[in-house]
Design an enzyme around this catalytic site. Structure first.
Site, PDB file in Angstrom:
ATOM      1  N   TYR A   1      -0.996  -1.622  -9.760  1.00 11.80           N
ATOM      2  CA  TYR A   1      -2.050  -0.938  -8.990  1.00 11.80           C
ATOM      3  C   TYR A   1      -2.774   0.095  -9.863  1.00 11.80           C
ATOM      4  CZ  TYR A   1       0.960  -2.766  -5.263  1.00 11.80           C
ATOM      5  OH  TYR A   1       1.735  -3.563  -4.447  1.00 11.80           O
TER       6      TYR A   1
ATOM      7  N   GLY B   1      -1.876  -0.712   5.707  1.00  9.10           N
ATOM      8  CA  GLY B   1      -0.986  -0.273   4.639  1.00  9.10           C
ATOM      9  C   GLY B   1       0.326  -1.050   4.631  1.00  9.10           C
TER      10      GLY B   1
ATOM     11  N   ASP C   1       0.641  -4.398   4.856  1.00 10.34           N
ATOM     12  CA  ASP C   1      -0.180  -5.604   4.818  1.00 10.34           C
ATOM     13  C   ASP C   1       0.410  -6.844   5.470  1.00 10.34           C
ATOM     14  OD1 ASP C   1      -1.161  -3.707   3.118  1.00 10.34           O
ATOM     15  OD2 ASP C   1      -0.893  -4.876   1.303  1.00 10.34           O
TER      16      ASP C   1
ATOM     17  N   GLN D   1      -7.694   2.679   5.105  1.00  8.45           N
ATOM     18  CA  GLN D   1      -6.228   2.707   5.198  1.00  8.45           C
ATOM     19  C   GLN D   1      -5.830   3.823   6.171  1.00  8.45           C
ATOM     20  OE1 GLN D   1      -4.479   2.996   1.208  1.00  8.45           O
ATOM     21  NE2 GLN D   1      -3.513   0.993   1.490  1.00  8.45           N
TER      22      GLN D   1
ATOM     23  N   GLU E   1       9.113   0.328  -5.792  1.00 10.72           N
ATOM     24  CA  GLU E   1       8.115   0.275  -4.716  1.00 10.72           C
ATOM     25  C   GLU E   1       8.803   0.068  -3.359  1.00 10.72           C
ATOM     26  OE1 GLU E   1       5.268  -2.774  -5.528  1.00 10.72           O
ATOM     27  OE2 GLU E   1       3.973  -2.266  -3.819  1.00 10.72           O
TER      28      GLU E   1
HETATM   29  C1  9WN Z   1      -3.593  -3.982  -1.126  1.00 14.32           C
HETATM   30  C2  9WN Z   1      -1.009   0.458  -3.352  1.00 14.32           C
HETATM   31  C3  9WN Z   1      -1.058  -0.432  -2.119  1.00 14.32           C
HETATM   32  C4  9WN Z   1      -0.513   0.283  -0.877  1.00 14.32           C
HETATM   33  C5  9WN Z   1      -0.329  -0.675   0.295  1.00 14.32           C
HETATM   34  C6  9WN Z   1       0.521  -1.859  -0.186  1.00 14.32           C
HETATM   35  C7  9WN Z   1      -0.157  -2.544  -1.368  1.00 14.32           C
HETATM   36  C8  9WN Z   1      -2.321  -3.681  -1.894  1.00 14.32           C
HETATM   37  C9  9WN Z   1      -1.786  -4.955  -2.537  1.00 14.32           C
HETATM   38  O1  9WN Z   1      -0.304  -1.614  -2.424  1.00 14.32           O
HETATM   39  O2  9WN Z   1      -1.397  -3.098  -0.951  1.00 14.32           O
HETATM   40  O3  9WN Z   1      -4.181  -2.795  -0.690  1.00 14.32           O
HETATM   41  O4  9WN Z   1      -2.430  -5.411  -3.494  1.00 14.32           O
HETATM   42  O5  9WN Z   1      -0.768  -5.498  -2.098  1.00 14.32           O
HETATM   43  O6  9WN Z   1       0.760  -2.751   0.851  1.00 14.32           O
HETATM   44  O7  9WN Z   1       0.284   0.000   1.360  1.00 14.32           O
HETATM   45  O8  9WN Z   1      -1.395   1.295  -0.488  1.00 14.32           O
HETATM   46  O9  9WN Z   1       0.275   0.992  -3.499  1.00 14.32           O
END
Ligand code: 9WN
Length: 472
Positions: free
Chosen positions: A53, A195, A197, A133, A433
């Site tokens: 991320y 959040g 997902d 979110q 995570e």
């Molecule tokens: C899509 C960043 C984010 C969290 C979310 C989690 C995950 C993203 C993904 O990661 O979502 O937004 O690519 O899976 O589900 O809660 O904010 O940590």
């Protein structure tokens, strides 16, 4: 910090080799957490994790700000301020703010897929996602202010004054654009907005969505470069996520159009409970800066009435997500049902029912003293999966939310158990995570920011801010 908290941790089940290198004391955990947050910081914000991320995520930044505020008040304020610089003119705070410095193919779907510039309401020159979110930010801002050291109280109040209109606009957006029928509850138009997902909370509705052939341009899932496929959403669910994205993008992210046409239109109890909790925070912030708290108390009251009136299903004795498209309450028993504990005015019998469920074998199984808390899905459900994204594993942000909710209803025993379990999971597996509730193993990203930030908050609660080891 004097002692290793908590003393009731269920450590007896841990093998002696598990923790050879993991920090054992609360002090050491807090220092290690800070190292994670510092390493993930990128200029004016903090990435949820470096590989998976590499941009700014909305509710992650709120959690991160709360954790950071224990030792770096200015950095915590900057974290939230940076996020709100990308707030849309509608008031929406986007779920992702893309970092131009990250490699273009670092995350999928990236800015070229979202194309936020299609909306005239999006910030110019600042690519973002086109959805939101959970609105935890007002609560986070209040916590950040509470942790500010004495010599920064003026700067902190000035910051609250700057943030207040933006936080109000965020809440107003959800109360209007996302609640066109005026039911008092905001709808989400994409599972990513929750959040959580891939939660089974809306499986029946989400699983019905068929992706027409040719609807999606060919793509490669970048998440699978960094995480095991068995831990992440399935390809079928991923295609549905992307399909919803393209529908919203093709509607120019026009809220009225999206809400009127999205095949996914869900009222999530956790999302709305967070909204309510943030309204109470806004009432406190208003009091601090000389604004009127009354509208925020009224807004919280309205959400409270609608949560009880629309989402509490007495036959099941729990809160259920509501599929607005089909007007059905979703049957799955997931952690979102416990979200309304964040409502300080939740009636006692409802609190008692939630706690019964939280202590039942579905969410609090006792396996010879080994019970990691709190799984995100009923462990006895057929679809429970201890490793797959939001379909069973434990996440520290849902633990943190429940910990707050339980404490405000005087359920400190269960709240302490949640902290004990969170500490034990991190000691065993690091700042992962998420965690397998059956064996405590870690999944998804390593060195995940909100795991570090929220464990810090749980460990520092009740202590004086800016007194932690290595305070810099
Ligand atoms: C899509 C960043 C984010 C969290 C979310 C989690 C995950 C993203 C993904 O990661 O979502 O937004 O690519 O899976 O589900 O809660 O904010 O940590």
């Amino acid at each position: 910090m004097s002692q290793d908290r908590p003393t009731s941790s269920p450590s007896s089940h841990l093998g002696s080799g598990d923790l050879a290198t993991a920090p054992r004391t609360a002090d050491a955990l807090v220092v290690a957490a800070r190292e994670v947050l510092d390493a993930n910081r990128s200029g004016r914000y903090t990435r949820p994790s470096q590989a998976l991320y590499p941009h700014q995520w909305s509710w992650d930044s709120a959690f991160i700000a709360v954790g950071r505020s224990w030792y770096d008040a200015e950095g915590a304020r900057l974290e939230l301020e940076t996020l709100f610089e990308a707030q849309w003119d509608t008031g929406m705070v986007p779920s992702i703010v893309f970092d131009a410095a990250a490699p273009p193919d670092a995350y999928f779907p990236g800015p070229d897929v979202w194309q936020s510039e299609r909306s005239p309401m999006a910030p110019r020159g600042r690519p973002t996602s086109g959805i939101t979110q959970p609105p935890i930010h007002a609560r986070a801002a209040l916590e950040v202010h509470r942790h500010a050291p004495q010599d920064q109280s003026t700067a902190s109040l000035a910051w609250l004054e700057r943030m207040y209109p933006r936080l109000v606009a965020q809440q107003r957006y959800l109360a209007t654009a996302r609640d066109p029928r005026g039911i008092g509850l905001a709808a989400i138009v994409h599972p990513w907005e929750s959040g959580l997902d891939d939660s089974p909370a809306w499986d029946r509705d989400f699983g019905r969505i068929e992706v027409p052939g040719g609807a999606l341009a060919p793509y490669r899932r970048r998440d699978l470069d960094h995480a095991t496929a068995a831990d992440r959403p399935t390809d079928a669910d991923y295609a549905r996520f992307l399909y919803l994205l393209t529908l919203e993008r093709d509607a120019g992210y026009d809220d009225a159009r999206v809400v009127a046409t999205s095949p996914f239109l869900i009222v999530d109890p956790l999302f709305n409970a967070i909204r309510l909790w943030s309204e109470h925070a806004l009432a406190e912030i208003a009091g601090l800066i000389g604004a009127d708290p009354a509208p925020h108390r009224a807004a919280a009251c309205r959400i409270h009435d609608a949560l009880i009136g629309e989402l509490w299903v007495s036959r099941r004795q729990r809160f259920c997500a509501w599929d607005l498209r089909r007007d059905q309450r979703e049957p799955e028993d997931t952690v979102v049902s416990f979200g309304p504990l964040l409502d300080p005015d939740l009636p006692r019998p409802v609190v008692a029912a939630i706690c019964r469920e939280l202590e039942s074998p579905s969410f609090h199984p006792r396996r010879g003293g080994l019970h990691y808390l709190v799984p995100t899905y009923d462990e006895r459900a057929a679809g429970f999966d201890p490793e797959r994204y939001w379909r069973g594993p434990i996440w520290l942000n849902t633990n943190w939310l429940l910990w707050h909710g339980l404490r405000q209803h005087g359920r400190s025993g269960l709240a302490d158990e949640i902290v004990a379990s969170s500490v034990e999971l991190v000691r065993r597996s690091g700042f992962r995570e998420y965690f397998d509730p059956l064996d405590g193993s870690g999944h998804g990203s390593s060195n995940f920011s909100w795991s570090a930030a929220l464990l810090t908050d749980m460990l520092m609660a009740g202590r004086s801010p800016h007194t932690m080891a290595n305070n810099g």
